[in-house]
Design an enzyme around this catalytic site. Structure first.
Site, short mmCIF file in Angstrom:
data_model
loop_
_atom_site.label_atom_id
_atom_site.label_comp_id
_atom_site.label_asym_id
_atom_site.label_seq_id
_atom_site.Cartn_x
_atom_site.Cartn_y
_atom_site.Cartn_z
N LYS A 35 0.84 -1.20 0.00
CA LYS A 35 0.00 0.00 0.00
C LYS A 35 0.88 1.25 0.00
O LYS A 35 2.07 1.17 0.31
CB LYS A 35 -0.91 -0.01 1.24
CG LYS A 35 -0.14 -0.02 2.56
CD LYS A 35 -1.06 -0.27 3.76
CE LYS A 35 -0.26 -0.30 5.05
NZ LYS A 35 -1.09 -0.70 6.20
N TYR A 243 15.67 30.24 9.52
CA TYR A 243 14.40 30.88 9.90
C TYR A 243 14.26 30.95 11.41
O TYR A 243 14.57 29.99 12.12
CB TYR A 243 13.22 30.08 9.34
CG TYR A 243 12.97 30.32 7.86
CD1 TYR A 243 12.65 31.57 7.38
CD2 TYR A 243 13.05 29.25 6.98
CE1 TYR A 243 12.42 31.77 6.01
CE2 TYR A 243 12.80 29.44 5.62
CZ TYR A 243 12.49 30.70 5.15
OH TYR A 243 12.25 30.89 3.81
C1 PLP Z 1 -0.35 -1.75 6.87
C2 PLP Z 1 -0.98 -3.03 7.25
C3 PLP Z 1 -0.22 -4.22 7.32
C4 PLP Z 1 1.29 -4.23 7.24
O1 PLP Z 1 1.77 -3.82 8.51
P1 PLP Z 1 3.33 -3.70 8.84
O2 PLP Z 1 3.36 -3.29 10.25
O3 PLP Z 1 3.85 -2.63 7.92
O4 PLP Z 1 3.95 -5.01 8.57
C5 PLP Z 1 -0.90 -5.40 7.51
N1 PLP Z 1 -2.24 -5.43 7.70
C6 PLP Z 1 -2.99 -4.31 7.69
C7 PLP Z 1 -4.46 -4.40 7.91
C8 PLP Z 1 -2.39 -3.07 7.49
O5 PLP Z 1 -3.14 -1.95 7.50
#
Ligand code: PLP
Length: 354
Positions: A35, A243
């Site tokens: 994702k 800044y």
């Molecule tokens: C993002 C996510 C994962 C992966 O989690 P990690 O901690 O990055 O391994 C797995 N399951 C769900 C439902 C997620 O939202």
């Protein structure tokens, strides 16, 4: 050139997938979470590399991401969508052959009405209270499901803290909810994989560990980020930097101005807190991180190099995250679009010979 250079090591991602896969029994399948453009690293390169390593089930957050991933991977791998079947997703899910992980009674109704016969999975809430069907909701709709789900999953809230009582509580709640179901089950992301075999069920779905982040402490680092030196300047005691003049020299000082700022995802919270490395020597950031530039105190250096390491062998994504008051996930997903991206290692095995 003032472009900072972001190196992404596909071999390390593949090695991390293999290493996480080896944490579970041979009967447990290891998927891959890609994702948010593979945590900011670039799904187009990362997903085929993972597929070449053996990943067959991929996870994205949105149907739109799933459709893009389908174009990258072609037919074959199964693609699950965490946000489930949202209003209007039907055509995307159907055309790209995506499997929504249905989250609510409303999504289940929408799916069976709009896409009857199209595969689906179920996401259960085992205690995180973010997404998923509650036990009572599942009880009510279970008998009416048109066919067996492709996957029944839930997500752990505290898997990065092995001793947290929430882990065992969610494990028990998940076991209770899936009793009598005929489907593959999944509970563990990266943290859950490391909690041990009772958390693995049929499929594990690592994300951050693939990309070199905690809680997978043995992960191979995946990214290296080097910032070019734009100029150095000598400051007299009492002169200030940047800044709001938040850093003041209390001695004669040399300040290096580097190309890279918060527009590139170098979080402004690192102002006066973070460090860069000059051939392995730490140099504290001096003054505010600005949009395109940051400034570091290099008074102690004999030689000022042309490139400074922000991420790499001397500073992991989690080291930098600690200085910024955040987590490695946010460092990765903030990585900017202005970097020159250099891919190291081999992508899909077919390219090895080249
Ligand atoms: C993002 C996510 C994962 C992966 O989690 P990690 O901690 O990055 O391994 C797995 N399951 C769900 C439902 C997620 O939202």
């Amino acid at each position: 050139m003032a472009e900072a250079i972001l190196e992404i090591d596909l071999d390390a991602i593949r090695a991390n997938w293999r290493a996480l896969d080896a944490h579970s029994a041979a009967t447990v399948e290891t998927g891959a979470v890609v994702k948010a453009d593979a945590y900011g690293l670039g799904m187009e390169k990362v997903a085929p590399a993972l597929a070449a390593e053996g990943a067959r089930r991929f996870f994205v957050a949105l149907a739109e991401e799933g459709a893009a991933l389908r174009r990258v991977l072609g037919q074959g791998p199964e693609i699950f969508v965490f946000s489930g079947h949202m209003e209007g997703d039907g055509p995307l899910l159907a055309d790209a052959g995506l499997v929504p992980l249905l989250n609510s009674p409303e999504q289940v109704r929408r799916h069976v009405t709009a896409l009857s016969g199209h595969p689906f999975g179920l996401q259960l809430d085992s205690g995180m209270n973010r997404l998923g069907l509650e036990p009572e909701e599942l009880g009510l709709l279970r008998a009416d499901l048109p066919e067996a789900p492709r996957l029944v999953m839930s997500h752990l809230a505290c898997a990065d803290e092995p001793d947290h009582p929430m882990n065992a509580r969610q494990l028990a709640a998940f076991r209770e909810m899936i009793r009598g179901f005929d489907a593959p089950f999944s509970l563990a992301a990266t943290g859950g994989i490391l909690l041990g075999p009772e958390y693995h069920f049929d499929l594990v779905r690592p994300g951050i560990g693939l990309y070199g982040g905690l809680p997978f402490a043995e992960a191979r680092p995946v990214v290296r980020l080097d910032l070019p030196l734009v100029q150095t300047r000598a400051l007299a005691p009492g002169e200030a930097v940047g800044y709001s003049v938040t850093w003041q020299a209390d001695r004669p000082a040399t300040i290096a101005t580097l190309s890279g700022g918060y527009a590139d995802g170098i979080l402004r919270a690192l102002s006066n807190r973070g460090r860069v490395f000059a051939d392995g020597i730490p140099c504290p950031l001096a003054g505010r991180v600005s949009m395109d530039l940051l400034t570091a105190d290099v008074s102690h250096l004999k030689d000022v190099p042309g490139l400074f390491e922000l991420l790499g062998p001397h500073q992991s994504i989690d080291d930098l995250a600690a200085d910024a008051g955040t987590i490695g996930y946010e460092i990765l997903t903030s990585l900017g679009r202005r970097y020159r991206r250099v891919w190291r290692g081999e992508g899909p095995a077919g390219e090895d010979a080249a």
